[in-house]
Design a protein around this motif. Structure first.
Motif, PDB file in Angstrom:
ATOM      1  N   ASN A  20      39.127  -3.666 -12.954  1.00  0.00           N
ATOM      2  CA  ASN A  20      38.172  -4.759 -12.685  1.00  0.00           C
ATOM      3  C   ASN A  20      38.880  -6.103 -12.773  1.00  0.00           C
ATOM      4  OD1 ASN A  20      35.797  -3.117 -14.837  1.00  0.00           O
ATOM      5  ND2 ASN A  20      35.891  -3.008 -12.603  1.00  0.00           N
ATOM      6  N   TYR A  21      39.751  -6.195 -13.776  1.00  0.00           N
ATOM      7  CA  TYR A  21      40.433  -7.463 -13.996  1.00  0.00           C
ATOM      8  C   TYR A  21      41.313  -7.836 -12.808  1.00  0.00           C
ATOM      9  CZ  TYR A  21      43.768 -10.831 -15.895  1.00  0.00           C
ATOM     10  OH  TYR A  21      44.565 -11.930 -16.075  1.00  0.00           O
ATOM     11  N   VAL A  22      42.171  -6.914 -12.427  1.00  0.00           N
ATOM     12  CA  VAL A  22      43.123  -7.190 -11.356  1.00  0.00           C
ATOM     13  C   VAL A  22      42.424  -7.303  -9.994  1.00  0.00           C
ATOM     14  CG1 VAL A  22      45.006  -6.110 -10.079  1.00  0.00           C
ATOM     15  CG2 VAL A  22      45.073  -6.181 -12.565  1.00  0.00           C
ATOM     16  N   GLY A  23      41.421  -6.462  -9.778  1.00  0.00           N
ATOM     17  CA  GLY A  23      40.785  -6.397  -8.465  1.00  0.00           C
ATOM     18  C   GLY A  23      39.701  -7.445  -8.254  1.00  0.00           C
ATOM     19  N   ALA A  24      39.081  -7.906  -9.319  1.00  0.00           N
ATOM     20  CA  ALA A  24      37.939  -8.798  -9.123  1.00  0.00           C
ATOM     21  C   ALA A  24      37.948 -10.028 -10.025  1.00  0.00           C
ATOM     22  CB  ALA A  24      36.639  -8.015  -9.326  1.00  0.00           C
ATOM     23  N   ILE A  25      38.131  -9.819 -11.339  1.00  0.00           N
ATOM     24  CA  ILE A  25      37.928 -10.949 -12.247  1.00  0.00           C
ATOM     25  C   ILE A  25      39.037 -11.997 -12.089  1.00  0.00           C
ATOM     26  CG2 ILE A  25      37.519 -11.633 -14.644  1.00  0.00           C
ATOM     27  CD1 ILE A  25      36.771  -8.721 -15.256  1.00  0.00           C
ATOM     28  N   ARG A  26      40.284 -11.524 -12.079  1.00  0.00           N
ATOM     29  CA  ARG A  26      41.399 -12.480 -11.987  1.00  0.00           C
ATOM     30  C   ARG A  26      41.356 -13.296 -10.693  1.00  0.00           C
ATOM     31  NH1 ARG A  26      47.327 -10.057 -12.802  1.00  0.00           N
ATOM     32  NH2 ARG A  26      46.946  -9.334 -10.683  1.00  0.00           N
ATOM     33  N   PRO A  27      41.214 -12.643  -9.511  1.00  0.00           N
ATOM     34  CA  PRO A  27      41.141 -13.469  -8.297  1.00  0.00           C
ATOM     35  C   PRO A  27      39.926 -14.395  -8.282  1.00  0.00           C
ATOM     36  CG  PRO A  27      40.859 -11.118  -7.771  1.00  0.00           C
ATOM     37  CD  PRO A  27      41.289 -11.205  -9.205  1.00  0.00           C
ATOM     38  N   GLU A  64      29.622  -7.771 -23.287  1.00  0.00           N
ATOM     39  CA  GLU A  64      31.059  -7.584 -23.056  1.00  0.00           C
ATOM     40  C   GLU A  64      31.531  -8.318 -21.799  1.00  0.00           C
ATOM     41  OE1 GLU A  64      31.523  -3.139 -25.076  1.00  0.00           O
ATOM     42  OE2 GLU A  64      31.406  -3.336 -22.897  1.00  0.00           O
ATOM     43  N   ILE A  65      30.758  -8.210 -20.743  1.00  0.00           N
ATOM     44  CA  ILE A  65      31.193  -8.844 -19.495  1.00  0.00           C
ATOM     45  C   ILE A  65      31.181 -10.367 -19.632  1.00  0.00           C
ATOM     46  CG2 ILE A  65      30.665  -9.146 -17.038  1.00  0.00           C
ATOM     47  CD1 ILE A  65      29.715  -6.199 -17.052  1.00  0.00           C
ATOM     48  N   ALA A  66      30.154 -10.895 -20.270  1.00  0.00           N
ATOM     49  CA  ALA A  66      30.104 -12.350 -20.468  1.00  0.00           C
ATOM     50  C   ALA A  66      31.298 -12.812 -21.296  1.00  0.00           C
ATOM     51  CB  ALA A  66      28.792 -12.745 -21.149  1.00  0.00           C
ATOM     52  N   ALA A  67      31.555 -12.123 -22.408  1.00  0.00           N
ATOM     53  CA  ALA A  67      32.671 -12.521 -23.280  1.00  0.00           C
ATOM     54  C   ALA A  67      34.005 -12.380 -22.550  1.00  0.00           C
ATOM     55  CB  ALA A  67      32.671 -11.682 -24.561  1.00  0.00           C
ATOM     56  N   THR A  68      34.119 -11.369 -21.698  1.00  0.00           N
ATOM     57  CA  THR A  68      35.370 -11.144 -20.958  1.00  0.00           C
ATOM     58  C   THR A  68      35.683 -12.315 -20.035  1.00  0.00           C
ATOM     59  OG1 THR A  68      35.135  -8.749 -21.039  1.00  0.00           O
ATOM     60  CG2 THR A  68      36.522  -9.631 -19.286  1.00  0.00           C
ATOM     61  N   TRP A  69      34.703 -12.705 -19.242  1.00  0.00           N
ATOM     62  CA  TRP A  69      34.957 -13.796 -18.280  1.00  0.00           C
ATOM     63  C   TRP A  69      35.271 -15.101 -19.019  1.00  0.00           C
ATOM     64  CZ3 TRP A  69      34.290 -13.995 -12.686  1.00  0.00           C
ATOM     65  CH2 TRP A  69      34.154 -12.719 -12.116  1.00  0.00           C
ATOM     66  N   LEU A  74      37.359 -18.617 -17.685  1.00  0.00           N
ATOM     67  CA  LEU A  74      36.437 -19.160 -16.682  1.00  0.00           C
ATOM     68  C   LEU A  74      35.928 -20.521 -17.160  1.00  0.00           C
ATOM     69  CD1 LEU A  74      34.734 -18.779 -14.084  1.00  0.00           C
ATOM     70  CD2 LEU A  74      32.922 -17.886 -15.561  1.00  0.00           C
ATOM     71  N   ASP A  75      36.044 -21.506 -16.298  1.00  0.00           N
ATOM     72  CA  ASP A  75      35.588 -22.848 -16.646  1.00  0.00           C
ATOM     73  C   ASP A  75      34.128 -22.982 -16.211  1.00  0.00           C
ATOM     74  OD1 ASP A  75      34.962 -25.499 -16.831  1.00  0.00           O
ATOM     75  OD2 ASP A  75      36.757 -26.222 -15.789  1.00  0.00           O
ATOM     76  N   GLU A 293      42.099 -11.915 -28.403  1.00  0.00           N
ATOM     77  CA  GLU A 293      41.642 -12.568 -29.635  1.00  0.00           C
ATOM     78  C   GLU A 293      40.400 -13.412 -29.365  1.00  0.00           C
ATOM     79  OE1 GLU A 293      45.035 -14.609 -31.323  1.00  0.00           O
ATOM     80  OE2 GLU A 293      46.033 -12.662 -31.631  1.00  0.00           O
ATOM     81  N   THR A 294      40.444 -14.147 -28.267  1.00  0.00           N
ATOM     82  CA  THR A 294      39.271 -14.957 -27.896  1.00  0.00           C
ATOM     83  C   THR A 294      38.066 -14.053 -27.665  1.00  0.00           C
ATOM     84  OG1 THR A 294      40.812 -16.417 -26.772  1.00  0.00           O
ATOM     85  CG2 THR A 294      38.478 -16.773 -26.339  1.00  0.00           C
ATOM     86  N   TYR A 295      38.305 -12.944 -26.970  1.00  0.00           N
ATOM     87  CA  TYR A 295      37.218 -11.995 -26.678  1.00  0.00           C
ATOM     88  C   TYR A 295      36.588 -11.500 -27.973  1.00  0.00           C
ATOM     89  CZ  TYR A 295      35.038  -7.595 -25.179  1.00  0.00           C
ATOM     90  OH  TYR A 295      34.161  -6.558 -24.962  1.00  0.00           O
ATOM     91  N   GLU A 296      37.434 -11.123 -28.918  1.00  0.00           N
ATOM     92  CA  GLU A 296      36.891 -10.590 -30.175  1.00  0.00           C
ATOM     93  C   GLU A 296      36.087 -11.649 -30.916  1.00  0.00           C
ATOM     94  OE1 GLU A 296      40.386  -8.782 -31.817  1.00  0.00           O
ATOM     95  OE2 GLU A 296      40.131  -7.005 -30.516  1.00  0.00           O
ATOM     96  N   ARG A 297      36.587 -12.857 -30.860  1.00  0.00           N
ATOM     97  CA  ARG A 297      35.863 -13.963 -31.499  1.00  0.00           C
ATOM     98  C   ARG A 297      34.504 -14.172 -30.809  1.00  0.00           C
ATOM     99  NH1 ARG A 297      36.373 -18.938 -30.236  1.00  0.00           N
ATOM    100  NH2 ARG A 297      38.415 -18.793 -29.245  1.00  0.00           N
TER     101      ARG A 297
END
Ligand code: TRP
Length: 337
Positions: A20-27, A64-69, A74-75, A293-297
């Protein structure tokens, strides 16, 4: 400047993984930083209810998805980031669109057709056995997501192209019937340059194959999962092919071009699988450590994440509320005075 509106939704039924990260979130996050793009990203949590009737799982996945982005940078001052279910105008628009969408069009939707085919294959006399209206109307809800914010471009996987075409069709029909340029017609964007990652077993990394590497797995687990990636039985010192090698493919999705070339050389020289797994782990871990680390926080701070999403919903509704008023007036549901 005339900005291009880019919009995409993420169905909240799973935990984000490397694919998901490489295919969608990062771009998506990269594109959202460009000055000529206005991005809308949302948690498609109404869509989640179509395939998942486990409240815990949907709730967890949204968090999880909100914290991930957010953890990936994500600005949210630039991009509009919100939950679909915080925008009551979306289901309202869905109804207006449902009243112009052709039933025949919905009959042709791949997801619905696949479910019907499964029933037929099972020798079931009722082709619609076990199929809910949510699945059937899914493309109309998705059209509302897209048309509401006048999206020009919708980055999606191949399986979703048909839905974007349906959104165009439905938007066009509405414009035609109610004689106005109400909706902007969206285009699907399928980026063939972004990598499609393979999973632990070498098939495409996907929740449905149960072969994923979750993006923010703790360090120890990440190491374990990488060690599980399937390889062939070539011995250390024997030259190895990079093509079709999952370890190499994942490495390539993260490393620079020069690093990839170096690694290609080491394959030719016969790098041991154990060594390569160690390299891959170290490389990924170094990149993911900070965001993890940010995600866990953030996972420990739901109040903060909630406030970010509510701000996003306010921004989205600042557009959706007046637009829906216009649309209601167009169909004869305007105010009396
Ligand atoms: N159906 C999409 C998927 O499963 C998610 C989604 C919902 C979406 N609404 C959207 C994607 C609007 C793009 C635009 O991937």
């Amino acid at each position: 400047m005339n900005k291009t509106t880019v919009l995409t939704g993420i169905t909240t039924t799973g935990t984000p993984h490397l694919g998901n990260y490489v295919g969608a979130i990062r771009p998506a996050i990269e594109a959202s930083r460009l000055a000529d793009i206005q991005s809308y990203f949302f948690l498609a949590d109404f869509h989640a209810l179509i395939k998942c009737h486990e409240p815990q799982r949907v709730a967890e996945s949204r968090r999880e998805i909100a914290a991930t982005w957010l953890a990936l940078g994500l600005d949210t001052d630039q991009a509009v980031f919100y939950r679909q279910s915080d925008i009551p105008e979306i289901p309202e628009l869905t109804w207006l669109l449902t009243c112009v969408a052709a039933k025949g069009l919905m009959n042709r939707a791949h997801a619905y057709k696949a479910a019907v085919q499964e029933n037929l294959d099972a020798g079931d006399r009722d082709p619609d056995a076990g199929i809910q209206m949510g699945l059937y109307s899914y493309p109309i809800l998705m059209a509302a997501d897209i048309l509401m914010f006048k999206a020009n471009k919708v980055p999606v996987g191949r399986d979703q192209i048909q839905h974007i075409e349906m959104a165009r069709d439905i938007g066009q029909r509405f414009n035609h019937i109610f004689q106005g340029d109400y909706f902007t017609l969206p285009e699907a964007v399928v980026d063939d340059r972004v990598a499609v990652l393979n999973g632990l077993d070498g098939r495409k990394m996907s929740k449905s194959y149960n072969n994923t590497i979750p993006l923010f797995e703790p360090e120890k687990k990440l190491r374990k999962l990488i060690n599980k990636i399937k390889t062939n039985s070539l011995e250390p010192g024997e030259p190895k092919q990079t093509e079709g090698c999952t370890l190499f493919q994942i490495y390539s999705a993260f490393a620079s071009a020069a690093e990839v070339e170096q690694m290609r050389q080491r394959y030719a020289e016969g790098i041991a699988w154990g060594e390569m797994k160690k390299e891959l782990f170290e490389y990924l871990n170094a990149q993911l450590q900070g965001p993890r680390e940010t995600y866990e926080r953030l996972m420990q701070d739901p109040g903060y994440v909630e406030s970010v999403l509510l701000k996003g919903a306010d921004k989205a509704r600042a557009q959706a509320t007046p637009f829906l008023e216009t649309l209601k007036a167009a169909v004869g549901l305007g105010r009396f005075i």
